[in-house]
Design a protein around this motif. Sequence first.
Motif, PDB file in Angstrom:
ATOM      1  N   ILE A 141     -11.048  -3.810   6.382  1.00 44.83           N
ATOM      2  CA  ILE A 141     -10.285  -4.803   7.185  1.00 44.83           C
ATOM      3  C   ILE A 141     -11.117  -5.416   7.123  1.00 44.83           C
ATOM      4  CG2 ILE A 141      -8.799  -3.315   7.934  1.00 44.83           C
ATOM      5  CD1 ILE A 141     -10.748  -2.674  10.476  1.00 44.83           C
ATOM      6  N   ALA A 142     -11.180  -6.339   7.631  1.00 44.56           N
ATOM      7  CA  ALA A 142     -11.521  -7.392   7.542  1.00 44.56           C
ATOM      8  C   ALA A 142     -12.715  -7.281   8.419  1.00 44.56           C
ATOM      9  CB  ALA A 142     -11.038  -8.817   8.347  1.00 44.56           C
ATOM     10  N   SER A 143     -13.526  -6.181   9.748  1.00 46.19           N
ATOM     11  CA  SER A 143     -14.571  -6.143   9.674  1.00 46.19           C
ATOM     12  C   SER A 143     -15.379  -4.957   9.133  1.00 46.19           C
ATOM     13  CB  SER A 143     -14.371  -5.122  11.443  1.00 46.19           C
ATOM     14  OG  SER A 143     -13.463  -3.959  10.931  1.00 46.19           O
ATOM     15  N   GLY A 144     -14.921  -5.156   8.068  1.00 41.45           N
ATOM     16  CA  GLY A 144     -15.410  -3.925   6.867  1.00 41.45           C
ATOM     17  C   GLY A 144     -15.353  -2.391   7.053  1.00 41.45           C
ATOM     18  N   ARG A 145     -14.471  -2.250   7.762  1.00 38.50           N
ATOM     19  CA  ARG A 145     -14.818  -0.605   7.777  1.00 38.50           C
ATOM     20  C   ARG A 145     -13.394  -0.683   6.773  1.00 38.50           C
ATOM     21  NH1 ARG A 145     -10.681   2.098  12.040  1.00 38.50           N
ATOM     22  NH2 ARG A 145     -10.567   0.369  12.792  1.00 38.50           N
ATOM     23  N   GLU A 146     -13.567   0.801   6.509  1.00 38.57           N
ATOM     24  CA  GLU A 146     -12.612   1.267   6.323  1.00 38.57           C
ATOM     25  C   GLU A 146     -11.034   2.491   6.691  1.00 38.57           C
ATOM     26  OE1 GLU A 146     -13.891   3.645   2.854  1.00 38.57           O
ATOM     27  OE2 GLU A 146     -14.684   1.862   1.447  1.00 38.57           O
ATOM     28  N   THR A 158       0.423  -1.207   0.088  1.00 41.72           N
ATOM     29  CA  THR A 158       0.355   0.049  -0.047  1.00 41.72           C
ATOM     30  C   THR A 158       0.892   1.227  -0.089  1.00 41.72           C
ATOM     31  OG1 THR A 158      -2.417   1.288   1.031  1.00 41.72           O
ATOM     32  CG2 THR A 158       0.046   0.055   2.528  1.00 41.72           C
ATOM     33  N   CYS A 159       0.762   2.192  -1.007  1.00 42.87           N
ATOM     34  CA  CYS A 159       1.016   3.729  -0.562  1.00 42.87           C
ATOM     35  C   CYS A 159       0.110   4.401   0.510  1.00 42.87           C
ATOM     36  CB  CYS A 159       1.120   4.775  -1.863  1.00 42.87           C
ATOM     37  SG  CYS A 159       1.973   3.655  -2.975  1.00 42.87           S
ATOM     38  N   LYS A 160       0.565   5.379   1.547  1.00 40.12           N
ATOM     39  CA  LYS A 160       0.521   6.326   2.565  1.00 40.12           C
ATOM     40  C   LYS A 160      -0.173   6.907   1.397  1.00 40.12           C
ATOM     41  CE  LYS A 160       1.803   9.656   5.893  1.00 40.12           C
ATOM     42  NZ  LYS A 160       2.380  10.948   6.187  1.00 40.12           N
ATOM     43  N   GLY A 161      -1.925   6.780   2.551  1.00 36.29           N
ATOM     44  CA  GLY A 161      -2.740   7.653   2.471  1.00 36.29           C
ATOM     45  C   GLY A 161      -4.352   7.313   1.291  1.00 36.29           C
TER      46      GLY A 161
END
Length: 134
Positions: free
Chosen positions: A43-48, A35-38
Amino acid sequence: MPDIARTTISLRITGDALDPEEITRLLGIEPTRCTCKGDVRRIASGREVIAQVGSWVLSADTPDGLNAGIVALLGRLPDDPAVWRDLNESYRCDMFCGLFMQDSNEGAELQPQVLSMLGDRGLRLELDIYCCPD
């Protein structure tokens, strides 16, 4: 003392200005994830979440234990000291090992050869130890 039940191993390279394509070119291997910064990722919980730093991660299965897993992962990478010196000057580099215990008294040791391989590359060793559930 019995060996740790399960281990996971990942080479992690992180930094604010990290360009994953540059790391891939230097090491000659595609990462497991990067990944790049930003960047925004789910994630697994579905949250961004927004990446706070850039990262390049190469993970390996470790069915033969901690030492064999580290040797196998590092064996896929160049051992040129100049490459590792450049990486360590620009980024934070470490070998992350997750140790998952099945019982309350399991252990692991690192062989001198493995410690030398990590030291020759300037890699920190990070251990996360997870205890067996009750």
